[in-house]
Each structure stands twice: as structure tokens, then as C-alpha cells.
Design a protein around this motif. Sequence first.
Motif, short mmCIF file in Angstrom:
data_model
loop_
_atom_site.label_atom_id
_atom_site.label_comp_id
_atom_site.label_asym_id
_atom_site.label_seq_id
_atom_site.Cartn_x
_atom_site.Cartn_y
_atom_site.Cartn_z
N TRP A 267 4.57 -15.12 2.78
CA TRP A 267 5.24 -15.97 3.76
C TRP A 267 6.66 -15.47 4.00
O TRP A 267 7.19 -14.65 3.25
N LEU A 268 7.27 -15.97 5.06
CA LEU A 268 8.65 -15.68 5.41
C LEU A 268 9.51 -16.92 5.17
O LEU A 268 9.04 -18.05 5.34
N THR A 269 10.77 -16.68 4.85
CA THR A 269 11.71 -17.78 4.69
C THR A 269 13.11 -17.31 5.08
O THR A 269 13.41 -16.11 5.05
N TRP A 270 13.94 -18.27 5.47
CA TRP A 270 15.35 -17.98 5.72
C TRP A 270 16.13 -19.29 5.57
O TRP A 270 15.54 -20.38 5.54
N SER A 271 17.43 -19.19 5.45
CA SER A 271 18.26 -20.37 5.23
C SER A 271 19.54 -20.28 6.05
O SER A 271 19.96 -19.19 6.47
N HIS A 272 20.13 -21.44 6.27
CA HIS A 272 21.40 -21.51 7.00
C HIS A 272 22.43 -20.57 6.36
O HIS A 272 22.45 -20.42 5.14
N PRO A 273 23.29 -19.94 7.16
CA PRO A 273 23.40 -20.07 8.62
C PRO A 273 22.57 -19.04 9.39
O PRO A 273 22.74 -18.91 10.60
N ASN A 274 21.68 -18.31 8.70
CA ASN A 274 20.90 -17.27 9.37
C ASN A 274 19.91 -17.86 10.36
O ASN A 274 19.33 -18.92 10.12
N MET A 275 19.69 -17.15 11.44
CA MET A 275 18.55 -17.33 12.29
C MET A 275 17.52 -16.27 11.88
O MET A 275 17.89 -15.28 11.23
N PRO A 276 16.26 -16.44 12.23
CA PRO A 276 15.25 -15.50 11.72
C PRO A 276 15.44 -14.06 12.17
O PRO A 276 14.93 -13.15 11.53
N TRP A 277 16.18 -13.83 13.26
CA TRP A 277 16.45 -12.46 13.70
C TRP A 277 17.72 -11.92 13.02
O TRP A 277 18.01 -10.74 13.14
N GLY B 39 13.57 -7.95 2.82
CA GLY B 39 14.43 -8.87 3.55
C GLY B 39 15.71 -9.21 2.83
O GLY B 39 15.94 -8.83 1.68
N GLY B 40 16.57 -9.94 3.53
CA GLY B 40 17.85 -10.36 3.01
C GLY B 40 18.70 -10.89 4.13
O GLY B 40 18.22 -11.11 5.26
N ASP B 41 19.99 -11.09 3.87
CA ASP B 41 20.87 -11.67 4.88
C ASP B 41 21.05 -10.77 6.09
O ASP B 41 21.37 -11.24 7.18
N ARG B 42 20.87 -9.46 5.91
CA ARG B 42 21.08 -8.53 7.03
C ARG B 42 19.83 -7.73 7.36
O ARG B 42 19.89 -6.66 7.95
N GLU B 43 18.67 -8.24 6.96
CA GLU B 43 17.40 -7.60 7.30
C GLU B 43 16.44 -8.66 7.82
O GLU B 43 16.16 -9.64 7.13
N SER B 44 15.95 -8.47 9.02
CA SER B 44 15.03 -9.42 9.63
C SER B 44 13.60 -8.90 9.48
O SER B 44 13.27 -7.82 9.97
N VAL B 45 12.78 -9.68 8.79
CA VAL B 45 11.37 -9.33 8.60
C VAL B 45 10.53 -10.22 9.52
O VAL B 45 10.81 -11.41 9.68
N PHE B 46 9.50 -9.63 10.10
CA PHE B 46 8.69 -10.30 11.11
C PHE B 46 7.21 -10.04 10.84
O PHE B 46 6.81 -8.94 10.46
#
Length: 643
Positions: free
Chosen positions: A183-193, A217-224
Amino acid sequence: MITAAYGSWRSPISADLIVQGSVGLSGVMLSGGDRYWLESRPTERGRTTLIRQSATGQIEELTPTPWNVRTRAHEYGGGSYCIDQGEVYFSHDKDQRLYRLILGQDPQPLTPELPLKFADGLIDRQRQRWIGVREDHRPEGEAIDAIVAIPLTGEPSEGQILTIGADFYASPRLSADGQRLAWLTWSHPNMPWDGTELWVAEFLADGSLATPQKVAGGDRESVFQPEWLPDGRLGFVSDRSSWWNLYSWDGQNTQAIAPTEAEFGLPQWVFGMRTWAPIDGDRWLAASTKAGHWSLSLVDLATGSLKPFDLPFTDISGLVVEGDRALFTAANTDRPGAVIELQISSGEWQVLKSSSSLDLDPRYLSIPQSISFPSANGRVAYGHFYPPNNPDYRAPAGEKPPLLVKSHGGPTAQTRSSLSLGIQYWTSRGIAVLDVDYGGSTGYGRPYRDALQGQWGIVDVEDCAAGAQWLADQGLVDGDRLCIDGGSAGGYTTLCALTFTDVFKAGASRYGIGDLKALAEDTHKFESRYLDGLIGPWPEAADLYRERSPIHHVEQLNCPVIFFQGLEDKVVPPAQAETMVAALKAKGLPVAYVLFPEEQHGFRQAANIKRSLEGELYFYSQIFGFDLADEIEPVAIANWPKA
């Protein structure tokens, strides 16, 4: 040919024709030889229904009125249904409950009547349950996201939580043997891109998940879009190279697949987006975009090569594969969007369903020209230019056409070169259109997408203004009749361009943002920290928010504006438009306000789509002084005509 002023040409592409003869197509699926897709119907007040075409070619509507297949998770939805063994599992718009549909029976709810939303699901047949994203609105404050499992039998259930703790979840994917979940996840303030993380965990005997492992992934890598391969490897898309490219992970190592300067990913505004699919262990099918044009390629994992298919499409989305068949939606510069089935081995394709039943004479269509042009601070920006075109008319000698600049939403979206009747509506009447891919747009690599970080209301505005001025300088359009429109984030860019530049002489905002402070304080969870990256953190950057909010600088706005707004819009509430309208009225500027009582963010109802198109054309006809070829219901314009 008839000699008539630009803007006054009679066109067969009417607003009625656009809304009555078209449907929205999305959400394609393949299962057991059957094809499925969603149809959004403006003539049914925007209702979305699920269509099945059997292996024998018989077409059936599975969710007739009153069913409306739509989830509002993350507000924008997507991923509203899944198929397994001929059974349908879908979210119903009215109550947001999850339903199970066994063909020949009425849908039965799997979830209770609670403030919960569900999306992006799949069926775990081994454990007889639906697994997907749940958005819980019971707590005060922000909704809580989780990936949950809901039994397929028994009483309606709110679900067993499988993973929770991050702000957002998406793309749960079950391995072929049913033993692992990705699965994918992200958290504020990041947007998925901006930055996402890809996780994998094994199931325990009780159906819960063991200790998760982060794969990428990470704060500066967008996984799709992660997808499991038949051999147990995991494929995904990442922008770690500055381009959304393809990768595989074998449990220990990650390998780049066919690196190229093209985008195989998209900004995840909605659930269920798919640009690639495994065919078998050695081959993938993948769609990619470069400079605004999409193509489809066969990916050979052994050689790392891309072999493009020879297809007449410039826009491809929603790709799925079953055996030797692929299903996707596609369009071209002169053909409307359609559901396409492709035989992978032969390259042969067929149209299963077209978004439009219209039989248009191609002579009335304006074919877009991909352009690049200089912008501020040495930047280069991009767009598609549509010159006026109508075989029945020519303009008086020496006259140049008005130009309508379109600023897309997102603002991370991208323009499409595929046929848009909404654009042809203008060009066939003698009004040129420039569809701008300003800095921040998708399709040009991560640095171009990041150009809007901290610069929203500046870079996008500079690029829209530069594109309009460049076309005027080239002698292609009338520099005294430049106008701009946009919806949502594009509406914000429009209002900024009208306020902070003197390039445009009129404009139209559809559910656009006038007050950034109001947006930061009164919006839904998905976008609640979006402005941290585009402007700065709120309230620490309050001065910047005020500085870039058109509502606080009405003294700089000196041209007419028309506003279109849905009363039920929760993304950009009507108060923003109404505050802006009141300020313009008080200043004595020509201003119009068209309110749609039963619309939300984005117009879905045929009558309202028609009214907004015709209302904008009427508005420009008054401001720029050209006659209309059609009878259009007038729009009330305050402070007009000028005294």
C-alpha cells in the motif's frame, strides 16, 4: 465563405450538443472476460453508473437509477468499485456505504449507516473480505484514514483495521498468493506527488498484518501505483530520478525498468489511477506522457526496452490488462474519448464505447499546436494553441481573434491535446484558445512540477500572461482582447492574473479561490495542508497569504469578471466568490455572478454545464462588443453597460 467578426461565427458545436451527446468515461476493469466501465451522465444530473460488456458483446447497465457509483473519500473520490468473480462491490453516492451486487439481485450493504467513506478496494477471496481505504468522519476535527477489512457476509460492519496512523492511505494491493499486502501512505504536509511511502506486510493467521516494511519513498520521493507481479516481485512508479519511471522490487533490491525522460505517473488527486499493468513475469504494458502527449508501450523487463504501439491516441488513462487484452480510455486531437480494447499480441484495437455520439464534421475542429514560449526569469513554459477554425467563415481583413487562455486546475494537472468540445465550442466561433501547462504542471519532470513550490500565484500567473502576450506579439491574436478562465485552482490563477497583471481584459472564474486564508481555514482534510508547499505554512505565513489573495487587492483589478459557483461546494465555499463579487460591485467594475444551487465542486449537471458555457460567451460578447450567432439567455451584469 461568410465574412463576419471573430466571436460571431455560427457553429454546429452548441452547448446543448456538448452536454446531451456526451458522457464521462472512467474506471475501466477487466474480469473473467467481461469489460466494465463507469459512465458519468450530465443528462442524469451527473449520476455515475456501472456498465458491463460481456465476453459475447452484450452491454448491460448494472446500477440503474437510483444507484450512483461514487465515493467521496478524500473529497475527490475515485476507486469507487471493484469486481471479483462476477460480483460488484461499490460505494453509493447518497449514503457513502459500501454495497455488494450479485448479478440478478438487489445491492446489499456491507457497511453500516455511519459517517464513513470507502474507496480503492479489492477482494481478499481467501479470507472472504473486502480490503480498502476507509475515511472515518466520526471524530471531531480531521477525518481518520485507515486500510480496513470488511467481511463479505454477515451483518454490515465498519471493518477491521489493518493499518492506521498515517494521515492518508491509497492503493492497497494483494499479492497473487494472497499472503502479502502492499500500500501507499503519506502524511501532512505532503501531497501524494510531493512524497509518499510504499509499504509491504505479510498476513498473520488471524488476517491482521505483521510488521510492515518500507520498500520505497519518503518526503521527497513520490511513489505511484504499486502492482504485484506473478512471480512475487513488486512493481511501482517512482520519481526518484526526477521523472516518474518504472521500478521493480524483489524483496531485497530495487531495479529501474527502462529509464527514460517521460512520466509514467500522475498526481494522485483520485483513487484508482493506473498507468501500467503486468502482462506476465517478463512484460509490462505502460502508458507515459512527454510534452503533453501520451503513448502506450510494451516493456520488456529482460532487455529494459520500450516498444511503442502504433496507436492514433494522444491521451491514454486507466490501463488494465487481462491475458492478451488491455482496456483503457483514450482520445485524440480529432476524436472524443472512448473505452478502447487492445489485443496486445497483434496491436489491433477497437472502440467499445465512445464518450460522444456526435458525428462532427472534422472541418470545424481546430487541431492544437504544441508550443513553448519564454516566461519570466528565463523560464520556458508550454501549452497547446488552438487557432480559430470554421469552414463557413472568415474574419474581416486585418482583424485578429480574441484569445481565451485556460489555466488548468490542480494546479499540478496537465493540459491534454485530445479532442475537447469545450475548447472547440470557442474556436469554431472564432475565438482562439491557449491551454497552458504553466510551471507546476505534470508531464515535464519533477523540477518543472516543483517550480510552483512557494510560488503559487506567481509562476502560474507569469506563464499564463507570458503565453498570451507571446501569441499577441507573434500577431496571432488581438492583444486588446485577451481573456482568461479557469476552475478551482485554475480559477485562483485566473483571478490572480486579472488582479496582478494588466495583460487580460476580462475573465471567468469557476469555483475559483479568491481568499487563500479562507481556503486554508475552511477546506477538507486532503487539501488542508496543500498550501504549505504552494504558499507557506499557515498561519506563520499569513502575510504571504494576504499578499497573494486577489480579494485583498481589488484596487488593482480593473477589468470585468464573471463568476460561476456551486452552492454545495465544500472545497471552495460560495462565500469566497460572493465576497469577491461584492468587492467588484462596490468598485463599479462590470461583474456577473451565476449560482447553481445543487452543484458541488465541479459542475456535473447538463443544464449547469450548458449555462456556464453560454454565460461566459455572452459575457465576452458584451465586453468585447461582438454579436452572437445564437440565442443565449442573457446574464445579469452589474455595473454594465458603463455609464
